[in-house]
Design an enzyme around this catalytic site. Structure first.
Site, PDB file in Angstrom:
ATOM      1  N   ARG A 105       0.889  -1.034   0.034  1.00  0.00           N
ATOM      2  CA  ARG A 105      -0.094  -0.154  -0.140  1.00  0.00           C
ATOM      3  C   ARG A 105       0.886   1.320   0.039  1.00  0.00           C
ATOM      4  O   ARG A 105       2.187   1.007   0.155  1.00  0.00           O
ATOM      5  CB  ARG A 105      -0.973   0.001   1.237  1.00  0.00           C
ATOM      6  N   GLY A 106       0.155   2.481  -0.252  1.00  0.00           N
ATOM      7  CA  GLY A 106       1.148   3.743  -0.291  1.00  0.00           C
ATOM      8  C   GLY A 106       1.032   3.948  -1.832  1.00  0.00           C
ATOM      9  O   GLY A 106       1.170   2.971  -2.680  1.00  0.00           O
ATOM     10  N   ARG A 126      -7.701  -0.702  -6.425  1.00  0.00           N
ATOM     11  CA  ARG A 126      -8.092   0.300  -5.649  1.00  0.00           C
ATOM     12  C   ARG A 126      -8.201   1.561  -6.347  1.00  0.00           C
ATOM     13  O   ARG A 126      -7.560   1.831  -7.288  1.00  0.00           O
ATOM     14  CB  ARG A 126      -6.759   0.321  -4.572  1.00  0.00           C
ATOM     15  N   GLN A 160      -1.929   2.064   9.917  1.00  0.00           N
ATOM     16  CA  GLN A 160      -0.601   2.225   9.324  1.00  0.00           C
ATOM     17  C   GLN A 160       0.424   3.078  10.216  1.00  0.00           C
ATOM     18  O   GLN A 160       1.687   2.878  10.059  1.00  0.00           O
ATOM     19  CB  GLN A 160      -0.730   2.934   8.090  1.00  0.00           C
ATOM     20  N   ASP A 220      -2.509  10.647  -1.957  1.00  0.00           N
ATOM     21  CA  ASP A 220      -2.850   9.617  -2.942  1.00  0.00           C
ATOM     22  C   ASP A 220      -3.405   9.961  -4.357  1.00  0.00           C
ATOM     23  O   ASP A 220      -3.043   9.364  -5.321  1.00  0.00           O
ATOM     24  CB  ASP A 220      -3.922   8.702  -2.251  1.00  0.00           C
ATOM     25  N   ASN A 236      -5.893  11.995   0.623  1.00  0.00           N
ATOM     26  CA  ASN A 236      -4.746  11.241   1.259  1.00  0.00           C
ATOM     27  C   ASN A 236      -5.407  10.390   2.459  1.00  0.00           C
ATOM     28  O   ASN A 236      -6.675  10.413   2.512  1.00  0.00           O
ATOM     29  CB  ASN A 236      -3.899  12.340   2.158  1.00  0.00           C
ATOM     30  N   LYS A 237      -4.872   9.729   3.267  1.00  0.00           N
ATOM     31  CA  LYS A 237      -5.447   8.785   4.107  1.00  0.00           C
ATOM     32  C   LYS A 237      -6.557   9.708   5.020  1.00  0.00           C
ATOM     33  O   LYS A 237      -6.293  10.830   5.249  1.00  0.00           O
ATOM     34  CB  LYS A 237      -4.526   8.261   5.009  1.00  0.00           C
TER      35      LYS A 237
END
Lengths: 351, 351
Positions: free
Chosen positions: A52-53, A95, A196, A237, A247-248
């Site tokens: 991920r990332g 994703r 995370q 992202d 982003n997250k």
């Protein structure tokens, strides 16, 4: 101080080889490397967040396409391209939010159109990985210049070596600054629902002997209110043409808090994270994940049965809250559409 | 719609009886009632959060003092008072932030000074509990008038029936409004590190047939950004003379986000939650709890060993972010020192 051995993903061997993926769902308890040998295995690794990332899943998708096409040597150009497009579609659906995935696949498809051979795809995927490593290094150098000789930072989720093929995006400046002798203390948001920050960022920073203090996401307000934080550093992202940054989940509240307390909020991202086709954050698709990630972590029910859950994996920080987006080609300070478009044109990502 | 049977705490029987405490550490999986028969048992129940919530721990402390003194019938007044002060000191140390605990103990000590008899202490403790129930009902009525006929609310932690001897503080208006036919949907922050939102608020609202959506604390920003929230309702553990409100960690970020999105932010608290001796939030002691609550929930390590943790249980929301504090004697709108002091004087809590 060697985060590189923990690079999330790399290719081993020649075209008959495999991708090696550090299974991030097992960290920090276990260090498990997955040998990924098929497109489907790579799609699943991306989907279940073994890798991920945003930059790392760009590289993963590129290797996934190689795995899906490596048996197609010597086939007709049209057929090769058709199969490549099908394979890319499978990976692209894994994703939806991080645009690096689509960007890497587009890049490999363009190479396939010029050179319809598996070997060319592997070369292109390796170039994607190499350029990501170089971009990380450059983000680190540019970002380190923004950090004080002694200071306190705050970060969210994992935008580190584990999120890239290199030394990370938002954590890269921390590694570069620490190597240059700067003394940094990093508050790390645990980053619910998948932790995370606690599992990955605390792990990789601690391994690099960076001083870490773990907090829950809800404690960042107190930490910023206390006045001791010099900067907030996060990854991205997908970045829209107007500078809005997905982003997250939990990044947006941090940006609002940083603005209230006058703390600079920096977004670190390679140019591959920009989506020139997205006019603003409103157009960025936000992945929603399984309710159990919230209501029953590790299968242990927290909430009573049947309670509704909303589980968006990302949020959007409006450009106005971002002091600068740090890219491998330089800073976009106080980003807006004019500045982002100019930066993308200079970099050849927009005509 | 009967939240009352789940009242966190009540007294059973006469002076030879016991306090009955719903063990909130076991919810929502198990409904376990503790029969608390000694001062030490009550102190431990408060400390380990079997009973929690500012008003509930006020009542718990009052019953705890009764338990500690009930063997002292007929003793000399000075000795009775001395023992009562010692017992109160033990209970007061159990948790430092919620002022209701100290307030209830002061009230029982004042009664003891007038009537140095266990029976009088039990009567006073019962009065504290009864007045808390009445205050909750009044908070509910005053708060319900602020809510739309159909609407969406957001709350944090548990300020419900489980946090009081009655129908709650911030959740009371939801119960009263629902009973009056209003249709409400409540977003509930899970509330790390101890998940009171997921475990307690979701449980009691769902039992009362209120529509609940559980989110992680980090998702409140997205929910508020989406524009669908009519009000944010929270409780408080201590309110300073200038209107600054200490409440569960994560409340302050919510207040900042609500202000950004123009959503009214209401604090619900009985007058017993005000501390006239605290000039501002800076003087409110903030409890720090064990690092394992963050780094290893339920004993499962999330973070690598040895990583530092910061675990404040509360934060302080400055008065300027609060639309109104709702008390049983009415609203303190846009609270500041003048308005809070005036309200406390009217209520006889300040000379």
């Amino acid at each position: 101080m060697e985060p590189e051995p923990f690079a999330a993903i790399r290719w081993e061997g020649d075209l008959a080889g495999h991708a090696l993926v550090l299974d991030q769902t097992k960290l920090p308890g276990e260090t498990v490397w997955l040998e990924v040998r098929t497109l489907e295995e790579m799609r699943d690794a991306i989907r279940r967040l073994a890798v991920r990332g945003a930059p790392a899943i760009g590289v993963a998708a590129a290797y996934g396409l190689v795995l899906g096409l490596r048996g197609q040597s010597g086939v007709d150009r049209a057929e090769f391209l058709g199969r490549a497009r099908e394979a890319a579609a499978v990976l692209a659906r894994a994703r939806p939010t991080a645009v690096n995935l689509a960007w890497a696949l587009e890049r490999l498809l363009a190479r396939a159109a010029r050179e319809p051979e598996p070997r060319a795809l592997l070369a292109e995927a390796e170039a994607v990985a190499r350029e990501d490593r170089e971009a990380c290094q450059r983000l680190g150098e540019l970002g380190a210049a923004l950090l004080p000789a002694r200071g306190t930072l705050l970060t969210h989720c994992n935008a580190g070596a584990l999120a890239t093929a290199g030394i990370g995006t938002a954590l890269a400046p921390i590694y570069v600054a620490a190597r240059a002798g700067k003394r940094l203390h990093v508050y790390v948001d645990e980053t619910r629902p998948l932790w995370q920050g606690a599992r990955l960022t605390a792990w990789e920073l601690a391994r690099a002997s960076i001083q870490v203090t773990l907090i829950t996401d809800s404690m960042a307000g107190s930490v910023l209110q206390s006045g001791g934080v010099d900067a907030v550093l996060v990854g991205a992202d997908r970045i829209a043409r107007n500078g809005d940054c997905a982003n997250k989940i939990g990044t947006y509240p941090l940006a609002v808090l940083a603005a209230r307390h006058g703390v600079p909020f920096y977004v670190f991202a390679p140019l591959s994270t920009f989506d020139p086709d997205c006019a603003s954050g409103e157009e960025i698709p936000i992945e929603e994940r399984a309710p159990e990630e919230v209501s029953a972590p590790w299968g242990r029910p927290l909430a009573p049965p049947g309670v509704g859950v909303f589980n968006p994996a990302f949020d959007v920080t409006p450009a106005e809250l971002v002091r600068a987006i740090v890219t491998e080609k330089g800073l976009i300070e106080r980003p807006d559409e004019t500045r982002v478009v100019a930066a993308l044109r200079r970099a050849g990502r927009l005509a």
